[in-house]
Design a protein around this motif. Structure first.
Motif, PDB file in Angstrom:
ATOM      1  N   MET A   1       0.827  -1.204   0.000  1.00 40.47           N
ATOM      2  CA  MET A   1       0.000   0.000   0.000  1.00 40.47           C
ATOM      3  C   MET A   1       0.868   1.263   0.000  1.00 40.47           C
ATOM      4  O   MET A   1       0.570   2.232  -0.702  1.00 40.47           O
ATOM      5  CB  MET A   1      -0.939  -0.007   1.208  1.00 40.47           C
ATOM      6  N   GLU A   2       1.944   1.232   0.788  1.00 38.49           N
ATOM      7  CA  GLU A   2       2.876   2.371   0.821  1.00 38.49           C
ATOM      8  C   GLU A   2       3.481   2.605  -0.562  1.00 38.49           C
ATOM      9  O   GLU A   2       3.578   3.749  -1.025  1.00 38.49           O
ATOM     10  CB  GLU A   2       4.006   2.095   1.809  1.00 38.49           C
ATOM     11  N   SER A   3       3.908   1.528  -1.217  1.00 36.17           N
ATOM     12  CA  SER A   3       4.567   1.667  -2.518  1.00 36.17           C
ATOM     13  C   SER A   3       3.600   2.199  -3.579  1.00 36.17           C
ATOM     14  O   SER A   3       4.009   2.903  -4.500  1.00 36.17           O
ATOM     15  CB  SER A   3       5.178   0.339  -2.959  1.00 36.17           C
ATOM     16  N   GLU A   4       2.316   1.845  -3.432  1.00 36.02           N
ATOM     17  CA  GLU A   4       1.305   2.284  -4.402  1.00 36.02           C
ATOM     18  C   GLU A   4       0.715   3.657  -4.059  1.00 36.02           C
ATOM     19  O   GLU A   4      -0.042   4.224  -4.855  1.00 36.02           O
ATOM     20  CB  GLU A   4       0.157   1.262  -4.456  1.00 36.02           C
ATOM     21  N   LYS A   5       1.025   4.143  -2.873  1.00 40.47           N
ATOM     22  CA  LYS A   5       0.423   5.392  -2.370  1.00 40.47           C
ATOM     23  C   LYS A   5      -1.099   5.307  -2.369  1.00 40.47           C
ATOM     24  O   LYS A   5      -1.819   6.270  -2.632  1.00 40.47           O
ATOM     25  CB  LYS A   5       0.875   6.614  -3.200  1.00 40.47           C
ATOM     26  N   TYR A   6      -1.587   4.095  -2.080  1.00 35.70           N
ATOM     27  CA  TYR A   6      -3.033   3.865  -1.962  1.00 35.70           C
ATOM     28  C   TYR A   6      -3.253   2.669  -1.041  1.00 35.70           C
ATOM     29  O   TYR A   6      -2.615   1.621  -1.192  1.00 35.70           O
ATOM     30  CB  TYR A   6      -3.671   3.552  -3.318  1.00 35.70           C
ATOM     31  N   GLY A   7      -4.165   2.834  -0.116  1.00 37.87           N
ATOM     32  CA  GLY A   7      -4.535   1.704   0.727  1.00 37.87           C
ATOM     33  C   GLY A   7      -5.768   2.027   1.538  1.00 37.87           C
ATOM     34  O   GLY A   7      -6.015   3.182   1.911  1.00 37.87           O
ATOM     35  N   ARG A   8      -6.569   0.999   1.793  1.00 39.24           N
ATOM     36  CA  ARG A   8      -7.741   1.148   2.658  1.00 39.24           C
ATOM     37  C   ARG A   8      -7.705   0.016   3.682  1.00 39.24           C
ATOM     38  O   ARG A   8      -7.760  -1.167   3.304  1.00 39.24           O
ATOM     39  CB  ARG A   8      -9.041   1.057   1.840  1.00 39.24           C
ATOM     40  N   ILE A   9      -7.607   0.369   4.944  1.00 34.69           N
ATOM     41  CA  ILE A   9      -7.590  -0.614   6.025  1.00 34.69           C
ATOM     42  C   ILE A   9      -8.819  -0.371   6.892  1.00 34.69           C
ATOM     43  O   ILE A   9      -9.036   0.755   7.377  1.00 34.69           O
ATOM     44  CB  ILE A   9      -6.304  -0.497   6.862  1.00 34.69           C
ATOM     45  N   ILE A  10      -9.621  -1.400   7.067  1.00 35.60           N
ATOM     46  CA  ILE A  10     -10.864  -1.277   7.838  1.00 35.60           C
ATOM     47  C   ILE A  10     -10.923  -2.420   8.843  1.00 35.60           C
ATOM     48  O   ILE A  10     -10.660  -3.578   8.496  1.00 35.60           O
ATOM     49  CB  ILE A  10     -12.097  -1.323   6.911  1.00 35.60           C
ATOM     50  N   PHE A  11     -11.244  -2.094  10.072  1.00 30.28           N
ATOM     51  CA  PHE A  11     -11.415  -3.095  11.125  1.00 30.28           C
ATOM     52  C   PHE A  11     -12.893  -3.213  11.467  1.00 30.28           C
ATOM     53  O   PHE A  11     -13.607  -2.205  11.522  1.00 30.28           O
ATOM     54  CB  PHE A  11     -10.662  -2.673  12.394  1.00 30.28           C
ATOM     55  N   CYS A  12     -13.351  -4.442  11.711  1.00 34.92           N
ATOM     56  CA  CYS A  12     -14.696  -4.636  12.237  1.00 34.92           C
ATOM     57  C   CYS A  12     -14.592  -4.762  13.749  1.00 34.92           C
ATOM     58  O   CYS A  12     -14.157  -5.774  14.284  1.00 34.92           O
ATOM     59  CB  CYS A  12     -15.362  -5.874  11.650  1.00 34.92           C
ATOM     60  N   SER A  13     -14.963  -3.699  14.431  1.00 41.18           N
ATOM     61  CA  SER A  13     -14.918  -3.657  15.887  1.00 41.18           C
ATOM     62  C   SER A  13     -16.284  -4.068  16.423  1.00 41.18           C
ATOM     63  O   SER A  13     -16.949  -4.934  15.874  1.00 41.18           O
ATOM     64  CB  SER A  13     -14.515  -2.246  16.329  1.00 41.18           C
ATOM     65  N   SER A  14     -16.718  -3.432  17.484  1.00 43.06           N
ATOM     66  CA  SER A  14     -18.010  -3.740  18.091  1.00 43.06           C
ATOM     67  C   SER A  14     -18.366  -2.609  19.045  1.00 43.06           C
ATOM     68  O   SER A  14     -17.476  -1.959  19.603  1.00 43.06           O
ATOM     69  CB  SER A  14     -17.924  -5.053  18.878  1.00 43.06           C
ATOM     70  N   VAL A  15     -19.655  -2.417  19.245  1.00 42.34           N
ATOM     71  CA  VAL A  15     -20.096  -1.471  20.262  1.00 42.34           C
ATOM     72  C   VAL A  15     -19.525  -1.855  21.638  1.00 42.34           C
ATOM     73  O   VAL A  15     -19.279  -1.002  22.486  1.00 42.34           O
ATOM     74  CB  VAL A  15     -21.637  -1.400  20.289  1.00 42.34           C
ATOM     75  N   ALA A  16     -19.257  -3.160  21.815  1.00 41.85           N
ATOM     76  CA  ALA A  16     -18.682  -3.633  23.082  1.00 41.85           C
ATOM     77  C   ALA A  16     -17.380  -2.915  23.425  1.00 41.85           C
ATOM     78  O   ALA A  16     -17.029  -2.774  24.608  1.00 41.85           O
ATOM     79  CB  ALA A  16     -18.432  -5.134  23.018  1.00 41.85           C
ATOM     80  N   ALA A  17     -16.652  -2.456  22.392  1.00 47.38           N
ATOM     81  CA  ALA A  17     -15.384  -1.757  22.626  1.00 47.38           C
ATOM     82  C   ALA A  17     -15.573  -0.494  23.454  1.00 47.38           C
ATOM     83  O   ALA A  17     -14.679  -0.082  24.200  1.00 47.38           O
ATOM     84  CB  ALA A  17     -14.728  -1.412  21.290  1.00 47.38           C
ATOM     85  N   GLY A  18     -16.743   0.129  23.318  1.00 50.49           N
ATOM     86  CA  GLY A  18     -16.997   1.369  24.046  1.00 50.49           C
ATOM     87  C   GLY A  18     -17.907   1.221  25.244  1.00 50.49           C
ATOM     88  O   GLY A  18     -17.961   2.100  26.106  1.00 50.49           O
ATOM     89  N   THR A  19     -18.636   0.090  25.308  1.00 48.30           N
ATOM     90  CA  THR A  19     -19.638  -0.053  26.376  1.00 48.30           C
ATOM     91  C   THR A  19     -19.390  -1.244  27.296  1.00 48.30           C
ATOM     92  O   THR A  19     -20.015  -1.347  28.345  1.00 48.30           O
ATOM     93  CB  THR A  19     -21.045  -0.257  25.762  1.00 48.30           C
ATOM     94  N   GLY A  20     -18.499  -2.154  26.894  1.00 45.31           N
ATOM     95  CA  GLY A  20     -18.325  -3.409  27.635  1.00 45.31           C
ATOM     96  C   GLY A  20     -19.114  -4.545  27.020  1.00 45.31           C
ATOM     97  O   GLY A  20     -18.708  -5.699  27.079  1.00 45.31           O
ATOM     98  N   GLY A  21     -20.268  -4.226  26.440  1.00 49.04           N
ATOM     99  CA  GLY A  21     -21.025  -5.198  25.655  1.00 49.04           C
ATOM    100  C   GLY A  21     -21.668  -6.315  26.451  1.00 49.04           C
ATOM    101  O   GLY A  21     -21.759  -6.259  27.685  1.00 49.04           O
ATOM    102  N   VAL A  22     -22.089  -7.347  25.737  1.00 48.37           N
ATOM    103  CA  VAL A  22     -22.878  -8.436  26.330  1.00 48.37           C
ATOM    104  C   VAL A  22     -22.155  -9.780  26.300  1.00 48.37           C
ATOM    105  O   VAL A  22     -22.728 -10.792  26.671  1.00 48.37           O
ATOM    106  CB  VAL A  22     -24.242  -8.581  25.603  1.00 48.37           C
TER     107      VAL A  22
END
Length: 254
Positions: free
Chosen positions: A138-159
């Motif tokens: 991605m660095e060499s191409e000067k283009y990249g998209r990185i996306i993580f699938c997190s969860s609401v649990a990350a901010g609330t503690g979750g279930v």
């Protein structure tokens, strides 16, 4: 197929691609002209059926099996994808496990350090390593998209429990560091934090009563999540963001 010039022919590696969110996102990105590397753990038939579907949309697609409980499997996945399809331009770190469900009122004694570490390794460590492996191209191409699938649990503690919630909140620190460090190289990094998405493995046995907690009055669908991932892919100005998709349960502001 309606493709965008910017995304046409780009390779998207989607982990956990046979689950609801992964599958919906794969179809969404294929319609933008992206080739898709379909990662799966055990759903061989589901992966092959998805590949056939994607090929019918006029893009290239192949399935790759890997068990993210070991880092060597992550390295092999990346090598296999590169050998068969080339270097990923887009990485959607979507794969994950919940581990034991002890619930919001569970006993912390029920989560051993070994369970805690394994959950982190599969959810966070594997995503970190795969990102690390994908970044040089991605660095060499000067283009990249990185996306993580997190969860609401990350901010609330979750279930689920502390092992799961903390493995997801750790992703947010990764997003902020990676986004700040690589923005100058044309690489964006963001996360989506969903909650109560019905057509996913995590929501197989969920109680209908949970619906009463959601202001919009229904569970989420994978098709509610895929357009947000698509936004991250298409928008080169949007980086360093965590987007919460939970039907209005958690108010948030920056």
């Amino acid at each position: 197929m309606s493709s965008h010039a910017e995304t046409h022919g780009k390779l998207a590696l989607i982990t956990g691609c046979t689950g609801g969110i992964g599958k919906a996102t794969a179809i969404s990105l294929a319609k933008l002209g992206c080739n898709i590397a379909v990662h799966y753990l055990s759903e061989n038939e589901g992966a092959e059926a998805l590949v056939s579907n994607l090929l019918s949309l006029g893009v290239k697609a192949s399935a790759f099996q890997a068990d993210f409980s070991t880092y060597d499997a992550v390295r092999k996945l990346h090598a296999d994808v590169v050998e068969k399809m080339g270097y990923p331009d887009i990485l959607f770190n979507n794969s994950g496990v919940t581990g034991p469900m002890i619930g919001p009122k569970g006993n912390i004694q029920d989560i051993t350090p070994e369970i805690f570490e394994e959950t982190w390794r599969i959810n966070t460590g594997s995503s970190f390593l795969l990102t690390q492996l994908c970044l040089p191209h991605m660095e060499s191409e000067k283009y990249g998209r990185i996306i993580f699938c997190s969860s609401v649990a990350a901010g609330t503690g979750g279930v689920v429990g502390p092992h799961y919630a903390s493995s997801k909140s750790a992703m947010h620190g990764l997003v902020h560091w990676i986004a700040s460090r690589y923005a100058q190289d044309g690489i964006t990094c963001n996360a989506i934090a969903p909650a109560l998405i019905k057509d996913t493995n995590m929501m197989k046995d969920v109680s209908e009563d949970l619906k009463t907690r959601i202001p919009v009055g229904r569970f989420g669908k994978s098709d509610d999540i895929a357009p947000i991932v698509e936004l991250f892919v298409l928008n080169s100005y949007m980086t360093n963001k965590i987007i919460v998709a939970d039907g209005g349960m958690t108010p948030s502001a920056f």
